[in-house]
Every structure is written in C-alpha cells, then in structure tokens.
Design an enzyme around this catalytic site. Sequence first.
Site, PDB file in Angstrom:
ATOM      1  N   GLY A  48       0.835  -1.190   0.000  1.00  0.00           N
ATOM      2  CA  GLY A  48       0.000   0.000   0.000  1.00  0.00           C
ATOM      3  C   GLY A  48       0.868   1.237   0.000  1.00  0.00           C
ATOM      4  O   GLY A  48       2.021   1.191   0.440  1.00  0.00           O
ATOM      5  N   GLN A  53       2.838   9.898   1.581  1.00  0.00           N
ATOM      6  CA  GLN A  53       4.140   9.223   1.593  1.00  0.00           C
ATOM      7  C   GLN A  53       5.024   9.608   0.409  1.00  0.00           C
ATOM      8  O   GLN A  53       6.207   9.296   0.384  1.00  0.00           O
ATOM      9  CB  GLN A  53       3.951   7.699   1.601  1.00  0.00           C
ATOM     10  CG  GLN A  53       3.299   7.191   2.868  1.00  0.00           C
ATOM     11  CD  GLN A  53       3.227   5.688   2.860  1.00  0.00           C
ATOM     12  OE1 GLN A  53       2.307   5.104   2.308  1.00  0.00           O
ATOM     13  NE2 GLN A  53       4.223   5.050   3.462  1.00  0.00           N
ATOM     14  N   CYS A 109       6.093   0.054   7.763  1.00  0.00           N
ATOM     15  CA  CYS A 109       5.650   1.155   6.916  1.00  0.00           C
ATOM     16  C   CYS A 109       6.838   1.613   6.077  1.00  0.00           C
ATOM     17  O   CYS A 109       7.946   1.727   6.592  1.00  0.00           O
ATOM     18  CB  CYS A 109       5.154   2.302   7.805  1.00  0.00           C
ATOM     19  SG  CYS A 109       4.660   3.774   6.889  1.00  0.00           S
ATOM     20  N   LEU A 110       6.585   1.867   4.800  1.00  0.00           N
ATOM     21  CA  LEU A 110       7.657   2.314   3.903  1.00  0.00           C
ATOM     22  C   LEU A 110       8.229   3.660   4.347  1.00  0.00           C
ATOM     23  O   LEU A 110       9.342   4.007   3.974  1.00  0.00           O
ATOM     24  CB  LEU A 110       7.135   2.424   2.462  1.00  0.00           C
ATOM     25  CG  LEU A 110       6.671   1.109   1.815  1.00  0.00           C
ATOM     26  CD1 LEU A 110       6.034   1.388   0.460  1.00  0.00           C
ATOM     27  CD2 LEU A 110       7.829   0.130   1.687  1.00  0.00           C
ATOM     28  N   HIS A 151      -4.231   0.904   7.800  1.00  0.00           N
ATOM     29  CA  HIS A 151      -2.902   1.532   7.795  1.00  0.00           C
ATOM     30  C   HIS A 151      -2.857   2.692   6.793  1.00  0.00           C
ATOM     31  O   HIS A 151      -2.404   3.795   7.123  1.00  0.00           O
ATOM     32  CB  HIS A 151      -1.849   0.470   7.445  1.00  0.00           C
ATOM     33  CG  HIS A 151      -0.446   0.974   7.402  1.00  0.00           C
ATOM     34  ND1 HIS A 151       0.529   0.551   8.280  1.00  0.00           N
ATOM     35  CD2 HIS A 151       0.163   1.849   6.573  1.00  0.00           C
ATOM     36  CE1 HIS A 151       1.660   1.179   7.997  1.00  0.00           C
ATOM     37  NE2 HIS A 151       1.480   1.958   6.961  1.00  0.00           N
ATOM     38  N   GLU A 152      -3.357   2.460   5.574  1.00  0.00           N
ATOM     39  CA  GLU A 152      -3.282   3.496   4.525  1.00  0.00           C
ATOM     40  C   GLU A 152      -4.230   4.663   4.818  1.00  0.00           C
ATOM     41  O   GLU A 152      -3.864   5.821   4.612  1.00  0.00           O
ATOM     42  CB  GLU A 152      -3.591   2.893   3.147  1.00  0.00           C
ATOM     43  CG  GLU A 152      -2.620   1.810   2.686  1.00  0.00           C
ATOM     44  CD  GLU A 152      -1.157   2.195   2.824  1.00  0.00           C
ATOM     45  OE1 GLU A 152      -0.813   3.389   2.666  1.00  0.00           O
ATOM     46  OE2 GLU A 152      -0.351   1.304   3.109  1.00  0.00           O
ATOM     47  N   HIS A 155      -2.857   7.116   7.211  1.00  0.00           N
ATOM     48  CA  HIS A 155      -1.910   8.085   6.632  1.00  0.00           C
ATOM     49  C   HIS A 155      -2.612   9.359   6.178  1.00  0.00           C
ATOM     50  O   HIS A 155      -2.040  10.445   6.227  1.00  0.00           O
ATOM     51  CB  HIS A 155      -1.196   7.471   5.422  1.00  0.00           C
ATOM     52  CG  HIS A 155       0.031   6.669   5.758  1.00  0.00           C
ATOM     53  ND1 HIS A 155       1.099   7.192   6.448  1.00  0.00           N
ATOM     54  CD2 HIS A 155       0.358   5.383   5.480  1.00  0.00           C
ATOM     55  CE1 HIS A 155       2.044   6.252   6.579  1.00  0.00           C
ATOM     56  NE2 HIS A 155       1.613   5.139   6.013  1.00  0.00           N
TER      57      HIS A 155
END
Length: 194
Positions: A48, A53, A109-110, A151-152, A155
């Site tokens: 995702g 991000q 998380c990226l 999670h997304e 953000h």
Amino acid sequence: MVFRIVQIGDPVLRAASRPVERDEIRSPGIQQLIEWMRATMYDAPGVGLAAPQIGLSLQLAVIEDRADLLQSIPPEHLEERKRRPVPFQVLINPRVRTEGQTVEFFEGCLSVSGFAALVPRFTEVQVDCLDHRGEPISFRAEGWHARIVQHEVDHLSGTVYVDRMHTRSLTTTSHLSRHWNELPIDELKKRLAI
Ligand code: ZN
C-alpha cells in the site's frame, strides 16, 4: 516514474490530507499520479502507498497484495493473518467503519524504513470511497486486507502505525525475523512484557 518515499519526521506525514474532487480525479494529472504511485509501490515493494508518503497531502491511496509476493511466505503464516492476494485498488476520500475484534500482528511502513512493531487492528472494515474514475464504490475487507486499509487510511489523517503500536515491540526488520516472527503472539507478548 518512481517517487522517493518520504520518511518519518517530514511534516507531510502528520498533516490531514485534503479530499480530491470528482472532476479532478479524471484529470490527466491525477491519472498519471495513480500510475506512478502504483509503480512506486511495486518498486518498494509494498502492499500500500498513500499520497502523503510521496509528499502530496491528498486523500488518495493505492493498495495491492500481489500473489507472487506471497509465495515466499509460509502458508501457515498467511493463514494465521488471513492474508490473501488483493487486486490493485485505488481509494480516494475513503470513509472507513471498523468492525469485528482487534488482532495483533507485526506491521511496518515504507515511511519508517527498516522497522516493524506489533499493532492492533480491527479484523473487518466497511469502506466507502471513490475509485480511480471518481465513481463511488463500497466494499468490505477482512483479515490482512482490512489491516492494509486501516494503515493506509490512517496516513490520510496524519496517523502513522507508531501511534498505535505496542511501543515495547518496536524492532528492526532483521531482529524481527531473527527473534520474534516465529513466536506465537501470546508468547512474544509475555517476553516483551506487554
Ligand atoms: Zn505506511
């Protein structure tokens, strides 16, 4: 094109993103952005990616849990997490209703590169959003898919998993695979005094 992924500490990851208008979604700019976000997610690789991000404060996220990336994961690990392939999805201006109970698994998380932690998430979500053409859609997600969605969508309101994690479980990804990943959740929580 592949974007550089913003790391934790950048204010954009803490801002509330603005909704995207339906007309704007159909514009070449947003259509191109979606394709580049998809390319960035594949390149990472991740399951995702949310617009903040890559430095854009927009309520837009892409999701995909690819079957080929799941092949290297033990089947019992996938079963425990209710993790199955998820086709490519675009979520714009999402509203999420959480349902079911919470379960705890390690997630990363990226934008917090190299780390993971135990995070409670709801097992089911009901999502209302616009798709890549600006059309209203609603769907239900469960298991790992529901975790990715939560999670997304977090953000988009400036929330990162570290806000929800068991702080004592924070680990580098190499220590995760060396010490924690194979332990049953109850056992590792005991060892971590959670
Ligand atoms: Zn993330």
